[in-house]
Motif scaffolding. Structure first.
Motif, PDB file in Angstrom:
ATOM      1  N   LYS A 187       0.841  -1.204   0.000  1.00 49.43           N
ATOM      2  CA  LYS A 187       0.000   0.000   0.000  1.00 49.43           C
ATOM      3  C   LYS A 187       0.878   1.257   0.000  1.00 49.43           C
ATOM      4  CE  LYS A 187      -1.589   1.553   4.100  1.00 49.43           C
ATOM      5  NZ  LYS A 187      -1.266   2.944   4.443  1.00 49.43           N
ATOM      6  N   ASN A 188       1.905   1.250   0.850  1.00 43.93           N
ATOM      7  CA  ASN A 188       2.701   2.473   1.003  1.00 43.93           C
ATOM      8  C   ASN A 188       3.699   2.704  -0.133  1.00 43.93           C
ATOM      9  OD1 ASN A 188       1.217   3.061   3.216  1.00 43.93           O
ATOM     10  ND2 ASN A 188       2.778   2.504   4.723  1.00 43.93           N
TER      11      ASN A 188
ATOM     12  N   THR B   6       6.885  10.049   3.844  1.00 45.21           N
ATOM     13  CA  THR B   6       6.147  10.735   2.780  1.00 45.21           C
ATOM     14  C   THR B   6       6.772  12.095   2.471  1.00 45.21           C
ATOM     15  OG1 THR B   6       4.511  11.422   4.414  1.00 45.21           O
ATOM     16  CG2 THR B   6       3.917   9.561   3.027  1.00 45.21           C
TER      17      THR B   6
ATOM     18  N   ARG C 285       0.968   5.654  19.848  1.00 43.74           N
ATOM     19  CA  ARG C 285       0.654   4.448  19.088  1.00 43.74           C
ATOM     20  C   ARG C 285       0.515   3.202  19.960  1.00 43.74           C
ATOM     21  NH1 ARG C 285       2.857   2.948  12.981  1.00 43.74           N
ATOM     22  NH2 ARG C 285       0.751   2.628  12.228  1.00 43.74           N
TER      23      ARG C 285
ATOM     24  N   LEU D 273       0.732   4.001  -3.129  1.00 43.93           N
ATOM     25  CA  LEU D 273       0.207   5.375  -2.982  1.00 43.93           C
ATOM     26  C   LEU D 273       1.127   6.412  -3.629  1.00 43.93           C
ATOM     27  CD1 LEU D 273      -1.271   5.091   0.632  1.00 43.93           C
ATOM     28  CD2 LEU D 273      -2.568   5.529  -1.454  1.00 43.93           C
TER      29      LEU D 273
ATOM     30  N   GLU E  97      13.357   3.801   3.550  1.00 47.56           N
ATOM     31  CA  GLU E  97      12.367   2.721   3.469  1.00 47.56           C
ATOM     32  C   GLU E  97      12.338   2.135   2.056  1.00 47.56           C
ATOM     33  OE1 GLU E  97      12.277   4.777   5.792  1.00 47.56           O
ATOM     34  OE2 GLU E  97      11.225   3.850   7.451  1.00 47.56           O
TER      35      GLU E  97
ATOM     36  N   LEU F  38      -5.074   1.348  11.509  1.00 45.79           N
ATOM     37  CA  LEU F  38      -4.820   0.195  10.651  1.00 45.79           C
ATOM     38  C   LEU F  38      -4.000  -0.910  11.322  1.00 45.79           C
ATOM     39  CD1 LEU F  38      -4.657  -1.202   7.893  1.00 45.79           C
ATOM     40  CD2 LEU F  38      -2.929   0.470   7.225  1.00 45.79           C
TER      41      LEU F  38
ATOM     42  N   LYS G 151      14.131  15.650  10.745  1.00 44.33           N
ATOM     43  CA  LYS G 151      13.658  14.358  11.226  1.00 44.33           C
ATOM     44  C   LYS G 151      13.417  13.500   9.990  1.00 44.33           C
ATOM     45  CE  LYS G 151      10.237  13.283  14.717  1.00 44.33           C
ATOM     46  NZ  LYS G 151       9.114  13.781  15.483  1.00 44.33           N
ATOM     47  N   ILE G 152      13.616  12.201  10.113  1.00 46.00           N
ATOM     48  CA  ILE G 152      13.386  11.358   8.932  1.00 46.00           C
ATOM     49  C   ILE G 152      11.884  11.232   8.693  1.00 46.00           C
ATOM     50  CG2 ILE G 152      13.688   9.047   7.952  1.00 46.00           C
ATOM     51  CD1 ILE G 152      16.271   8.839   9.607  1.00 46.00           C
TER      52      ILE G 152
ATOM     53  N   ASP H  16       4.971  19.866   8.453  1.00 46.90           N
ATOM     54  CA  ASP H  16       5.838  21.049   8.401  1.00 46.90           C
ATOM     55  C   ASP H  16       7.130  20.815   7.615  1.00 46.90           C
ATOM     56  OD1 ASP H  16       6.337  19.281  10.610  1.00 46.90           O
ATOM     57  OD2 ASP H  16       7.789  20.731  11.393  1.00 46.90           O
ATOM     58  N   LEU H  17       7.674  19.595   7.701  1.00 47.48           N
ATOM     59  CA  LEU H  17       8.957  19.340   7.016  1.00 47.48           C
ATOM     60  C   LEU H  17       8.776  19.280   5.503  1.00 47.48           C
ATOM     61  CD1 LEU H  17      10.394  16.673   9.510  1.00 47.48           C
ATOM     62  CD2 LEU H  17      10.861  19.129   9.451  1.00 47.48           C
TER      63      LEU H  17
ATOM     64  N   ILE I 275       8.606   6.414  16.929  1.00 47.94           N
ATOM     65  CA  ILE I 275       8.216   7.182  15.740  1.00 47.94           C
ATOM     66  C   ILE I 275       6.970   8.031  15.989  1.00 47.94           C
ATOM     67  CG2 ILE I 275       7.673   7.057  13.255  1.00 47.94           C
ATOM     68  CD1 ILE I 275      10.509   6.025  13.940  1.00 47.94           C
ATOM     69  N   PHE I 276       5.959   7.448  16.598  1.00 50.08           N
ATOM     70  CA  PHE I 276       4.714   8.195  16.832  1.00 50.08           C
ATOM     71  C   PHE I 276       4.433   8.299  18.323  1.00 50.08           C
ATOM     72  CE2 PHE I 276       4.017   6.660  12.429  1.00 50.08           C
ATOM     73  CZ  PHE I 276       3.870   7.905  11.830  1.00 50.08           C
TER      74      PHE I 276
HETATM   75  C1  EPZ Z   1       4.581   6.805   6.585  1.00 49.05           C
HETATM   76  O1  EPZ Z   1       3.833   7.839   7.187  1.00 49.05           O
HETATM   77  C2  EPZ Z   1       3.635   5.652   6.395  1.00 49.05           C
HETATM   78  N1  EPZ Z   1       2.553   6.061   5.503  1.00 49.05           N
HETATM   79  C3  EPZ Z   1       3.095   5.182   7.748  1.00 49.05           C
HETATM   80  O2  EPZ Z   1       2.280   4.048   7.546  1.00 49.05           O
HETATM   81  C4  EPZ Z   1       4.281   4.789   8.649  1.00 49.05           C
HETATM   82  O3  EPZ Z   1       3.819   4.477   9.931  1.00 49.05           O
HETATM   83  C5  EPZ Z   1       5.270   5.969   8.743  1.00 49.05           C
HETATM   84  O4  EPZ Z   1       5.666   6.408   7.416  1.00 49.05           O
HETATM   85  C6  EPZ Z   1       6.536   5.632   9.524  1.00 49.05           C
HETATM   86  O5  EPZ Z   1       7.173   4.545   8.935  1.00 49.05           O
HETATM   87  C7  EPZ Z   1       2.739   6.020   4.177  1.00 49.05           C
HETATM   88  O6  EPZ Z   1       3.791   5.657   3.673  1.00 49.05           O
HETATM   89  C8  EPZ Z   1       1.584   6.404   3.324  1.00 49.05           C
HETATM   90  P1  EPZ Z   1       6.679  10.106   8.689  1.00 49.05           P
HETATM   91  P2  EPZ Z   1       4.400   9.333   7.238  1.00 49.05           P
HETATM   92  O7  EPZ Z   1       6.543  11.416   7.992  1.00 49.05           O
HETATM   93  O8  EPZ Z   1       5.234   9.571   6.054  1.00 49.05           O
HETATM   94  C9  EPZ Z   1       7.096  13.317  12.193  1.00 49.05           C
HETATM   95  C10 EPZ Z   1       0.355   2.739   7.869  1.00 49.05           C
HETATM   96  O9  EPZ Z   1      -0.221   2.200   8.846  1.00 49.05           O
HETATM   97  N2  EPZ Z   1       6.965  14.349  11.152  1.00 49.05           N
HETATM   98  O10 EPZ Z   1       7.828   9.241   8.336  1.00 49.05           O
HETATM   99  O11 EPZ Z   1       3.249  10.229   7.484  1.00 49.05           O
HETATM  100  C11 EPZ Z   1       5.825  12.495  12.361  1.00 49.05           C
HETATM  101  O12 EPZ Z   1       4.870  13.145  13.156  1.00 49.05           O
HETATM  102  C12 EPZ Z   1       0.914   4.120   7.998  1.00 49.05           C
HETATM  103  O13 EPZ Z   1       0.458   2.187   6.754  1.00 49.05           O
HETATM  104  C13 EPZ Z   1       7.070  15.686  11.480  1.00 49.05           C
HETATM  105  O14 EPZ Z   1       7.250  16.047  12.660  1.00 49.05           O
HETATM  106  O15 EPZ Z   1       5.320   9.270   8.509  1.00 49.05           O
HETATM  107  C14 EPZ Z   1       6.365  11.221  12.968  1.00 49.05           C
HETATM  108  O16 EPZ Z   1       6.548  11.379  14.333  1.00 49.05           O
HETATM  109  C15 EPZ Z   1       0.632   4.769   9.310  1.00 49.05           C
HETATM  110  N3  EPZ Z   1       6.917  16.616  10.482  1.00 49.05           N
HETATM  111  C16 EPZ Z   1       7.721  11.063  12.275  1.00 49.05           C
HETATM  112  O17 EPZ Z   1       8.068  12.371  11.792  1.00 49.05           O
HETATM  113  C17 EPZ Z   1       6.716  16.280   9.187  1.00 49.05           C
HETATM  114  O18 EPZ Z   1       6.594  17.174   8.337  1.00 49.05           O
HETATM  115  C18 EPZ Z   1       7.763  10.093  11.096  1.00 49.05           C
HETATM  116  O19 EPZ Z   1       6.653  10.364  10.247  1.00 49.05           O
HETATM  117  C19 EPZ Z   1       6.630  14.907   8.849  1.00 49.05           C
HETATM  118  C20 EPZ Z   1       6.777  13.962   9.855  1.00 49.05           C
END
Ligand code: EPZ
Length: 426
Positions: A22-23, A169, A336, A26, A193, A375, A165-166, A127-128, A332-333
């Motif tokens: 899925k990821n 998306t 969760r 998209l 990833e 999910l 931060k890594i 924001d990033l 990461i979150f």
């Molecule tokens: C992707 O979400 C995945 N979604 C998520 O899968 C997955 O859990 C996540 O990466 C981590 O591996 C898709 O690929 C569609 P991040 P994403 O930006 O990109 C913080 C699932 O169940 N952050 O890597 O949204 C953020 O809050 C889903 O399939 C900022 O602070 O995650 C988090 O703490 C859920 N500012 C951390 O970084 C930003 O601008 C990582 O988030 C962006 C992120």
């Protein structure tokens, strides 16, 4: 709202074929917005998020055709994008809609995308993504709940971007934005990833000039135009991991086919350390058998190649059946662990302190009514239900339908007693 009814206690045996990721699907669909030509995508999973993405592309006037047989093939053509907008109605059901921001800015130099807002697992700001686009020359404002972005020169310019931060998306959005920008973009602290690498492979097939895939520094030399192509998305490593845990937790004997064991390193290593016998049969197949003794082990979620946050709930379900203590840290979150309180209602011994959950096992779980909150939490509860004594009813399974193709049928196919209870039509 549909529910799942599970009667636990059956050892799962047989073979499960894994669907496309899925990821990966998209961002691949969003990438099709970068060209006027036809992009054909194979191995798209039949899950609700992909239908939402199709609706989003169609809203922008892209043509999305799904071939009849097999239905996992999508053909996308976006000769003209008349509405460079991701409306709230679609974004609110799928945060990944934000993945259209980068392609829209690259292709038409303007975008209006609803702000995704928080979700059950955390605040999840973007924001990033926005900061990086600003570094590439975009002017960005927010008004009435929408991100409004435009490239004053009509085209973004290459920049050196260091992510604080890594972000998965975020990396994908900027990769797509930079593919058509003027000059070179260097992305540092980029996500590694496999889904990011899959996007790089697709963009390269479309004519993008990108190097450094698989590392944390990506270099993108913008080109004038991208062209159509054909691409098969990688297998879903989280679905594969979920079925690996299903085999282990039910003391079964499962072959997981159509997967990519090379993307499962951290999960395979942790499960093997916990005592689960796992064999990598070949490049697409893994075999899991019943553990003689399952031992509790600590685990911390990390960015790839670390242990994925998307496998944390499933690992927690396994930890409830392991002997001893497992300390699970979610890095990461921030929120969760919602599945933990539902697992506790089933008899699991879990205590939460901040980002850390301590699971003491093994616990004899007993079936009850539980609520899915997102999910992967839903997947964790399904796994708990498979070993629980008696009946588990999982409510709000629309979450699981967003990302797991035919999970009920796949589990039934290997001997699970699970059925979907359809909501009465009102
Ligand atoms: C992707 O979400 C995945 N979604 C998520 O899968 C997955 O859990 C996540 O990466 C981590 O591996 C898709 O690929 C569609 P991040 P994403 O930006 O990109 C913080 C699932 O169940 N952050 O890597 O949204 C953020 O809050 C889903 O399939 C900022 O602070 O995650 C988090 O703490 C859920 N500012 C951390 O970084 C930003 O601008 C990582 O988030 C962006 C992120």
């Amino acid at each position: 709202m549909d529910k799942f009814l599970i009667k636990g206690g059956k050892a799962l045996r047989g073979t499960v074929a894994i669907s496309g990721a899925k990821n990966s699907a998209l961002p691949a669909m969003a990438a099709a917005l970068l060209t006027a030509e036809k992009v054909t995508l194979h191995n798209i999973p039949k899950v609700r998020d992909l239908i939402t993405m199709s609706k989003l592309l169609a809203f922008m006037d892209a043509k999305v055709s799904v071939t009849e047989m097999p239905a996992s093939d999508y053909v996308i053509e976006a000769p003209k994008l008349n509405h460079a907008e991701a409306p709230y109605e679609l974004v609110k059901t799928m945060r990944a809609s934000v993945l259209t921001l980068g392609p829209l800015m690259a292709r038409v130099g303007t975008a209006r995308v609803s702000l995704p807002g928080g979700c059950a697992i955390g605040a999840r700001p973007v924001d990033l993504h926005l900061k990086a686009l600003e570094q590439m020359g975009a002017e960005i404002g927010t008004s009435h709940g929408y991100i409004e972005a435009r490239a004053p020169k009509g085209r973004l310019t290459g920049a050196r971007i260091v992510f604080e931060k890594i972000t998965v998306t975020g990396t994908e959005n900027i990769l797509m934005a930079a593919a058509l920008a003027d000059g070179e973009t260097v992305l540092e602290n980029a996500a590694r990833e496999p889904e990011v690498t899959d996007l790089v492979v697709l963009l390269r097939k479309m004519g993008a000039e990108i190097s450094g895939d698989g590392t944390s520094t990506l270099r993108i030399r913008g080109v004038e135009k991208l062209h159509g192509t054909e691409h098969t998305v990688i297998p879903d490593r989280i679905e594969a991991g979920t079925f690996l845990v299903a085999g282990a937790i039910t003391r079964g004997d499962l072959t997981i086919s159509n997967c990519a064991p090379e993307h499962l390193g951290a999960v395979l290593a942790k499960m093997e350390q916990a005592g689960v016998p796992i064999e990598i049969v070949n490049k697409t197949t893994v075999h899991v058998r019943s553990a003689k003794k399952l031992t509790g082990l600590d685990m911390t979620t990390e960015e790839y190649p670390g242990f994925a946050t998307d496998m944390q709930a499933q690992y927690m379900a396994l930890a409830t059946q392991a002997e001893g203590t497992s300390v699970i840290v979610e890095r990461i979150f921030e929120n969760r662990f919602l599945h933990a309180s539902e697992m506790m209602r089933m008899g699991a011994h879990i205590s939460i302190e901040g980002h850390s959950a301590t699971v003491r096992g093994p616990s004899a779980l007993s079936g009850t009514v539980v609520q899915a909150s997102d999910l992967r939490a839903s997947a964790g509860l399904v796994l708990a239900g498979l070993v629980a004594n008696g009946e588990t009813m999982i409510e709000r399974v629309y979450h699981i339908d967003r990302g797991y193709e035919g999970i009920v049928e796949k589990l039934q196919g290997v001997g699970a007693d699970i059925e979907r209870v359809h909501a009465p039509v009102s």
